[in-house]
Motif scaffolding. Structure first.
Motif, mmCIF file in Angstrom:
data_model
loop_
_atom_site.group_PDB
_atom_site.id
_atom_site.type_symbol
_atom_site.label_atom_id
_atom_site.label_comp_id
_atom_site.label_asym_id
_atom_site.label_seq_id
_atom_site.Cartn_x
_atom_site.Cartn_y
_atom_site.Cartn_z
ATOM 1 N N SER A 61 0.842 -1.201 0.000
ATOM 2 C CA SER A 61 0.000 0.000 0.000
ATOM 3 C C SER A 61 0.872 1.243 0.000
ATOM 4 C CB SER A 61 -0.893 0.014 1.239
ATOM 5 O OG SER A 61 -0.088 0.159 2.417
ATOM 6 N N LYS A 62 0.245 2.392 -0.259
ATOM 7 C CA LYS A 62 1.004 3.645 -0.219
ATOM 8 C C LYS A 62 1.426 3.971 1.210
ATOM 9 C CE LYS A 62 -2.940 6.862 0.212
ATOM 10 N NZ LYS A 62 -3.611 8.047 -0.372
ATOM 11 N N GLY A 63 0.638 3.530 2.197
ATOM 12 C CA GLY A 63 1.033 3.739 3.583
ATOM 13 C C GLY A 63 2.318 3.001 3.919
ATOM 14 N N ALA A 64 2.446 1.786 3.428
ATOM 15 C CA ALA A 64 3.657 1.012 3.657
ATOM 16 C C ALA A 64 4.864 1.655 2.979
ATOM 17 C CB ALA A 64 3.465 -0.420 3.151
ATOM 18 N N VAL A 65 4.654 2.201 1.783
ATOM 19 C CA VAL A 65 5.731 2.922 1.092
ATOM 20 C C VAL A 65 6.179 4.107 1.932
ATOM 21 C CG1 VAL A 65 6.397 4.225 -0.958
ATOM 22 C CG2 VAL A 65 4.862 2.269 -1.181
ATOM 23 N N LEU A 66 5.204 4.878 2.398
ATOM 24 C CA LEU A 66 5.527 6.090 3.149
ATOM 25 C C LEU A 66 6.232 5.768 4.459
ATOM 26 C CD1 LEU A 66 5.329 9.158 3.295
ATOM 27 C CD2 LEU A 66 3.115 8.879 4.425
ATOM 28 N N LEU A 67 5.796 4.718 5.140
ATOM 29 C CA LEU A 67 6.438 4.351 6.400
ATOM 30 C C LEU A 67 7.904 4.005 6.175
ATOM 31 C CD1 LEU A 67 6.486 3.690 9.391
ATOM 32 C CD2 LEU A 67 5.557 1.426 8.848
ATOM 33 N N GLU A 68 8.169 3.189 5.165
ATOM 34 C CA GLU A 68 9.556 2.807 4.898
ATOM 35 C C GLU A 68 10.380 4.016 4.461
ATOM 36 O OE1 GLU A 68 11.706 -0.316 1.926
ATOM 37 O OE2 GLU A 68 10.058 -1.095 3.172
ATOM 38 N N ALA A 69 9.784 4.889 3.662
ATOM 39 C CA ALA A 69 10.489 6.098 3.226
ATOM 40 C C ALA A 69 10.803 6.993 4.418
ATOM 41 C CB ALA A 69 9.649 6.851 2.203
ATOM 42 N N PHE A 70 9.865 7.092 5.349
ATOM 43 C CA PHE A 70 10.058 7.938 6.528
ATOM 44 C C PHE A 70 11.141 7.371 7.446
ATOM 45 C CE2 PHE A 70 8.753 9.651 10.718
ATOM 46 C CZ PHE A 70 8.853 11.007 10.407
ATOM 47 N N LEU A 71 11.151 6.058 7.617
ATOM 48 C CA LEU A 71 12.201 5.425 8.427
ATOM 49 C C LEU A 71 13.562 5.629 7.785
ATOM 50 C CD1 LEU A 71 10.365 2.086 9.287
ATOM 51 C CD2 LEU A 71 10.946 3.902 10.906
ATOM 52 N N ASP A 72 13.608 5.522 6.459
ATOM 53 C CA ASP A 72 14.862 5.752 5.747
ATOM 54 C C ASP A 72 15.319 7.196 5.898
ATOM 55 O OD1 ASP A 72 16.895 4.876 3.578
ATOM 56 O OD2 ASP A 72 15.970 6.651 2.703
ATOM 57 N N LEU A 73 14.367 8.123 5.893
ATOM 58 C CA LEU A 73 14.704 9.532 6.089
ATOM 59 C C LEU A 73 15.369 9.744 7.439
ATOM 60 C CD1 LEU A 73 14.402 12.486 5.026
ATOM 61 C CD2 LEU A 73 12.192 12.538 6.217
ATOM 62 N N GLY A 74 14.842 9.108 8.469
ATOM 63 C CA GLY A 74 15.450 9.208 9.793
ATOM 64 C C GLY A 74 16.833 8.594 9.842
ATOM 65 N N ASP A 75 17.000 7.460 9.175
ATOM 66 C CA ASP A 75 18.320 6.813 9.148
ATOM 67 C C ASP A 75 19.352 7.693 8.449
ATOM 68 O OD1 ASP A 75 17.428 4.586 10.491
ATOM 69 O OD2 ASP A 75 17.049 3.413 8.683
ATOM 70 N N ARG A 76 18.936 8.312 7.353
ATOM 71 C CA ARG A 76 19.873 9.188 6.633
ATOM 72 C C ARG A 76 20.255 10.394 7.477
ATOM 73 N NH1 ARG A 76 17.340 10.602 1.003
ATOM 74 N NH2 ARG A 76 15.386 9.922 1.932
ATOM 75 N N ALA A 77 19.283 10.943 8.217
ATOM 76 C CA ALA A 77 19.566 12.089 9.080
ATOM 77 C C ALA A 77 20.531 11.699 10.183
ATOM 78 C CB ALA A 77 18.266 12.628 9.670
ATOM 79 N N ALA A 78 20.362 10.493 10.733
ATOM 80 C CA ALA A 78 21.265 10.034 11.786
ATOM 81 C C ALA A 78 22.673 9.826 11.249
ATOM 82 C CB ALA A 78 20.732 8.734 12.395
ATOM 83 N N ARG A 79 22.781 9.256 10.050
ATOM 84 C CA ARG A 79 24.106 9.060 9.468
ATOM 85 C C ARG A 79 24.779 10.399 9.192
ATOM 86 N NH1 ARG A 79 21.390 4.855 6.653
ATOM 87 N NH2 ARG A 79 21.096 6.176 4.819
#
Length: 210
Positions: A61-79
């Protein structure tokens, strides 16, 4: 044949990673531009330059896409901030009040940042309608964040900075609950001064100090 197989595998992997990254960026951008309700799988696919079947192959679903994209955004910010698990830890300088104010101020900044705010609100709302997505949102995003507070408060308890009999779950809710409440309702501004007040009220209560 061996040489062909050796080159097609990595190329395919790189193409998949490029597509996945383009899909993440497209989902986050569209939610920010048109809102979650008007964001579609077709729109994400068009913005990312992939077929919608590619998205459905990886996400339900688009919700699942957005959740994974948002988690990746946080990981990139942490790196970008220094990387490693330490980037996620609440600081422990020995001054609990100062450490909590530091992290709550950073939380306020993130909540007010349009890059994070639009997908956060979308996921919070969609998680109510979609129980499975809501559970995944809680497990992957909320619970890890709450464990950081629990660890810092646990260390403070061991150091004698807070009472030994406190319930850590209740204590951390006193810290994060008010920010989430004000952010969701949008009735009053979410500021550093408010974050500081939340920490002081949580640590020292409402009764007059001696």
């Amino acid at each position: 044949m061996a040489e062909t197989r050796g080159t097609s595998g990595p190329d395919s992997a790189r193409r998949s990673e490029r597509s996945r990254r383009a899909i993440y960026d497209a989902a986050l951008t569209l939610v920010g531009e048109v809102g979650y309700g008007r964001t579609t799988i077709e729109g994400i696919a068009a913005r990312a330059g992939v077929g919608k079947q590619t998205i459905y192959r990886w996400w339900p679903s688009k919700g699942a896409v957005l959740l994974e994209a948002f988690l990746d955004l946080g990981d990139r910010a942490a790196r970008a901030a220094g990387g490693g698990e330490a980037a996620y830890e609440i600081p422990d300088t020995g001054d609990l009040e100062a450490d909590l104010k530091t992290v709550l101020r950073a939380t306020v900044d993130e909540m007010n940042d349009p890059v994070y705010e639009a997908p956060s609100r979308a996921l919070a709302a969609e998680g109510i309608a979609d129980a499975e997505l809501g559970a995944e949102f809680t497990r992957k995003l909320l619970e890890p964040s709450l464990r950081l507070y629990a660890r810092r408060l646990g260390a403070a308890r061991e150091a004698g900075a807070v009472r030994r009999e406190i319930d850590l779950d209740v204590a951390l809710e006193l810290l994060v609950g008010p920010l989430a409440h004000r952010w969701l309702l949008r009735t009053l501004p979410l500021t550093h001064e408010y974050a500081d007040a939340v920490v002081e009220y949580a640590l020292y209560g409402l009764a007059p100090r001696p």
